[in-house]
Design an enzyme around this catalytic site. Structure first.
Site, PDB file in Angstrom:
ATOM      1  N   THR A  74       0.824  -1.206   0.000  1.00 14.10           N
ATOM      2  CA  THR A  74       0.000   0.000   0.000  1.00 14.10           C
ATOM      3  C   THR A  74       0.859   1.259   0.000  1.00 14.10           C
ATOM      4  O   THR A  74       0.571   2.222  -0.715  1.00 14.10           O
ATOM      5  CB  THR A  74      -0.934   0.003   1.217  1.00 14.10           C
ATOM      6  OG1 THR A  74      -1.737  -1.189   1.190  1.00 14.10           O
ATOM      7  CG2 THR A  74      -1.854   1.215   1.210  1.00 14.10           C
ATOM      8  N   LEU A 158      -8.954  -0.924   8.458  1.00 18.16           N
ATOM      9  CA  LEU A 158      -8.459  -1.824   9.501  1.00 18.16           C
ATOM     10  C   LEU A 158      -9.075  -1.496  10.852  1.00 18.16           C
ATOM     11  O   LEU A 158      -9.520  -2.386  11.580  1.00 18.16           O
ATOM     12  CB  LEU A 158      -6.928  -1.747   9.584  1.00 18.16           C
ATOM     13  CG  LEU A 158      -6.166  -2.414   8.449  1.00 18.16           C
ATOM     14  CD1 LEU A 158      -4.686  -2.068   8.516  1.00 18.16           C
ATOM     15  CD2 LEU A 158      -6.345  -3.922   8.503  1.00 18.16           C
ATOM     16  N   THR A 232       0.032  -2.631  15.104  1.00 13.47           N
ATOM     17  CA  THR A 232       0.180  -3.287  13.800  1.00 13.47           C
ATOM     18  C   THR A 232       0.311  -2.241  12.696  1.00 13.47           C
ATOM     19  O   THR A 232       0.168  -2.571  11.520  1.00 13.47           O
ATOM     20  CB  THR A 232      -1.029  -4.194  13.497  1.00 13.47           C
ATOM     21  OG1 THR A 232      -2.238  -3.414  13.596  1.00 13.47           O
ATOM     22  CG2 THR A 232      -1.106  -5.362  14.468  1.00 13.47           C
ATOM     23  N   ARG A 234       2.799   1.208  12.259  1.00 14.92           N
ATOM     24  CA  ARG A 234       4.194   1.488  11.923  1.00 14.92           C
ATOM     25  C   ARG A 234       4.976   1.682  13.217  1.00 14.92           C
ATOM     26  O   ARG A 234       4.481   2.278  14.177  1.00 14.92           O
ATOM     27  CB  ARG A 234       4.315   2.738  11.037  1.00 14.92           C
ATOM     28  CG  ARG A 234       3.803   2.545   9.619  1.00 14.92           C
ATOM     29  CD  ARG A 234       4.687   1.604   8.813  1.00 14.92           C
ATOM     30  NE  ARG A 234       4.251   1.438   7.434  1.00 14.92           N
ATOM     31  CZ  ARG A 234       3.462   0.462   7.001  1.00 14.92           C
ATOM     32  NH1 ARG A 234       2.983  -0.422   7.872  1.00 14.92           N
ATOM     33  NH2 ARG A 234       3.144   0.380   5.727  1.00 14.92           N
ATOM     34  N   ASP A 258       3.941  -5.674  16.272  1.00 14.57           N
ATOM     35  CA  ASP A 258       4.279  -6.413  15.060  1.00 14.57           C
ATOM     36  C   ASP A 258       5.197  -5.599  14.159  1.00 14.57           C
ATOM     37  O   ASP A 258       5.627  -6.085  13.119  1.00 14.57           O
ATOM     38  CB  ASP A 258       3.003  -6.792  14.291  1.00 14.57           C
ATOM     39  CG  ASP A 258       3.300  -7.672  13.090  1.00 14.57           C
ATOM     40  OD1 ASP A 258       3.955  -8.719  13.276  1.00 14.57           O
ATOM     41  OD2 ASP A 258       2.905  -7.303  11.967  1.00 14.57           O
ATOM     42  N   GLU A 263      13.402  -2.175  10.387  1.00 18.11           N
ATOM     43  CA  GLU A 263      13.044  -3.553  10.016  1.00 18.11           C
ATOM     44  C   GLU A 263      13.925  -4.059   8.877  1.00 18.11           C
ATOM     45  O   GLU A 263      13.948  -3.428   7.811  1.00 18.11           O
ATOM     46  CB  GLU A 263      11.553  -3.606   9.610  1.00 18.11           C
ATOM     47  CG  GLU A 263      10.631  -3.260  10.753  1.00 18.11           C
ATOM     48  CD  GLU A 263       9.165  -3.211  10.355  1.00 18.11           C
ATOM     49  OE1 GLU A 263       8.311  -3.176  11.257  1.00 18.11           O
ATOM     50  OE2 GLU A 263       8.851  -3.212   9.148  1.00 18.11           O
ATOM     51  N   HIS A 284       6.714  -8.377  11.816  1.00 15.53           N
ATOM     52  CA  HIS A 284       5.914  -7.735  10.769  1.00 15.53           C
ATOM     53  C   HIS A 284       5.140  -8.774   9.940  1.00 15.53           C
ATOM     54  O   HIS A 284       5.227  -8.815   8.712  1.00 15.53           O
ATOM     55  CB  HIS A 284       6.799  -6.879   9.854  1.00 15.53           C
ATOM     56  CG  HIS A 284       6.042  -5.775   9.180  1.00 15.53           C
ATOM     57  ND1 HIS A 284       6.566  -4.532   8.957  1.00 15.53           N
ATOM     58  CD2 HIS A 284       4.778  -5.735   8.662  1.00 15.53           C
ATOM     59  CE1 HIS A 284       5.678  -3.765   8.337  1.00 15.53           C
ATOM     60  NE2 HIS A 284       4.580  -4.483   8.153  1.00 15.53           N
ATOM     61  N   ILE A 285       4.386  -9.611  10.641  1.00 15.76           N
ATOM     62  CA  ILE A 285       3.664 -10.698   9.973  1.00 15.76           C
ATOM     63  C   ILE A 285       2.145 -10.595  10.129  1.00 15.76           C
ATOM     64  O   ILE A 285       1.422 -11.473   9.651  1.00 15.76           O
ATOM     65  CB  ILE A 285       4.146 -12.081  10.468  1.00 15.76           C
ATOM     66  CG1 ILE A 285       4.215 -12.157  11.997  1.00 15.76           C
ATOM     67  CG2 ILE A 285       5.516 -12.402   9.893  1.00 15.76           C
ATOM     68  CD1 ILE A 285       2.919 -12.414  12.684  1.00 15.76           C
ATOM     69  N   ALA A 286       1.656  -9.539  10.773  1.00 13.07           N
ATOM     70  CA  ALA A 286       0.206  -9.420  10.956  1.00 13.07           C
ATOM     71  C   ALA A 286      -0.532  -9.420   9.625  1.00 13.07           C
ATOM     72  O   ALA A 286      -1.631  -9.970   9.503  1.00 13.07           O
ATOM     73  CB  ALA A 286      -0.129  -8.156  11.747  1.00 13.07           C
ATOM     74  N   TRP A 287       0.052  -8.806   8.606  1.00 13.69           N
ATOM     75  CA  TRP A 287      -0.574  -8.686   7.287  1.00 13.69           C
ATOM     76  C   TRP A 287      -0.505  -9.985   6.488  1.00 13.69           C
ATOM     77  O   TRP A 287      -1.215 -10.146   5.492  1.00 13.69           O
ATOM     78  CB  TRP A 287       0.137  -7.605   6.473  1.00 13.69           C
ATOM     79  CG  TRP A 287       1.522  -8.021   6.019  1.00 13.69           C
ATOM     80  CD1 TRP A 287       2.678  -7.950   6.743  1.00 13.69           C
ATOM     81  CD2 TRP A 287       1.879  -8.613   4.760  1.00 13.69           C
ATOM     82  NE1 TRP A 287       3.735  -8.456   6.017  1.00 13.69           N
ATOM     83  CE2 TRP A 287       3.273  -8.870   4.805  1.00 13.69           C
ATOM     84  CE3 TRP A 287       1.155  -8.952   3.611  1.00 13.69           C
ATOM     85  CZ2 TRP A 287       3.956  -9.449   3.733  1.00 13.69           C
ATOM     86  CZ3 TRP A 287       1.846  -9.515   2.545  1.00 13.69           C
ATOM     87  CH2 TRP A 287       3.221  -9.767   2.614  1.00 13.69           C
TER      88      TRP A 287
END
Length: 317
Positions: A74, A158, A232, A234, A258, A263, A284-287
């Protein structure tokens, strides 16, 4: 039409790229592309697909064949949009693909914290139940989330999805107004009131000059000592040391993150200290449920298909 994917390994091996391959005559996928490789990897491409690889003005000016950039995300900050526009290069992104995945992650963290599932499992693994006098071993117990107040900061798709699930659990949902807003909109509360009332604060706002360090020493001091913070969005929205101090001093009860401001993080990142037991960090795996990743790739393929027939769908430029 020749398309290249610059960083396929930012996706799981379980997802398929065939939907994208079907839209082009030639497809080249690179696991990763470093700064020195960008120009060579893009040289003969008419379509470049990038998740996180940066496309600068210097690079774009050297790619006369390039007609479409598909950002497999995005956010668009990895592409020089002004340079792309000047070169007549179309740019498209994707959005909305991760809403179910992120929503599920938020509640997996909330439920894990309030139900204490891992601790109860450990009680059995350590033989405490087997040696107990009663049919159940309470341990540290569990707490219902029904009736708890969830404050949502950032009320886009979200935030709305998280609110809907929270209401199904019987939670009270409040939506925070922007901190510097001159007027509080209907069905919102001030930022400070939201923090004061919340049992759980869930962050879903973008990173910009108004939200960097939004969660700092002052805002954390407003929260209940029993409150939970979930991020979740930034990493830079949270001031690292302020959160470390708040957790160590039990100013808030728990945080589930997350995302971090760097990163992947450096090994000595302040939030990766081993002595913060009331902090959970994931990479950073929530998405990134398998379904979410596939939806994203399907949207990239759709963007290419629309471009070929002259439809400006999901177009930034």
């Amino acid at each position: 039409m020749h398309a290249v994917f610059l960083d396929q390994h930012t996706f799981s091996e379980q997802v398929s790229f065939t939907v994208i391959e079907a839209q082009v005559d030639q497809f080249t996928g690179y696991p990763l592309t470093n700064t020195e490789q960008v120009l060579a990897h893009c040289q003969n491409a008419e379509v470049v697909i990038t998740n996180k690889v940066v496309l600068t003005k210097e690079i774009l000016c050297q790619l006369p064949k390039l007609s479409l950039i598909c950002i497999a995300a995005t956010g668009t900050n990895n592409v020089d949009l002004l340079a792309a526009k000047a070169q007549g290069i179309a740019v498209a992104n994707v959005s909305g693909y991760s809403t179910p995945s992120v929503t599920q992650y938020v509640f997996s963290q909330i439920l894990a914290h309030f139900s204490n599932i891992s601790q109860h499992h450990n009680n059995v693994a350590q033989g405490k139940w087997q040696q107990h006098h009663s049919f159940c071993y309470h341990g540290i117990g569990s707490t219902e989330i029904a009736g708890k107040t969830l404050a949502i900061i950032g009320y886009g798709a979200l935030g709305k999805s998280v609110a809907k699930v929270a209401q199904a659990f019987g939670m009270k949902v409040i939506v925070a107004e922007r901190p510097k807003a001159a007027k509080i909109r209907d069905n919102r509360v001030s930022f400070t009131c939201a923090l004061k009332q919340a049992d759980i604060v869930s962050l879903h706002c973008p990173e910009n000059e108004d939200t960097i360090n939004l969660i700092n020493s002052e805002s954390l001091a407003l929260m209940k000592p029993t409150a939970m913070l979930v991020n979740t969005a930034r990493g830079a929205i949270i001031n690292n040391m302020a959160l470390v101090n708040a957790l160590k001093n039990k100013q808030i009860a728990y945080a589930a993150l997350d995302v971090l401001d760097q990163e992947p993080p450096r090994p000595n990142h302040p939030l990766l200290q081993p002595n913060i037991p009331n902090l959970s960090i994931t990479a950073h795996i929530a998405w990134a449920s398998f379904e979410s990743q596939q939806r994203l790739l399907d949207l990239v393929a759709s963007n290419i298909a629309n471009y070929k027939v002259g439809k400006a769908v999901n177009r930034i430029i």
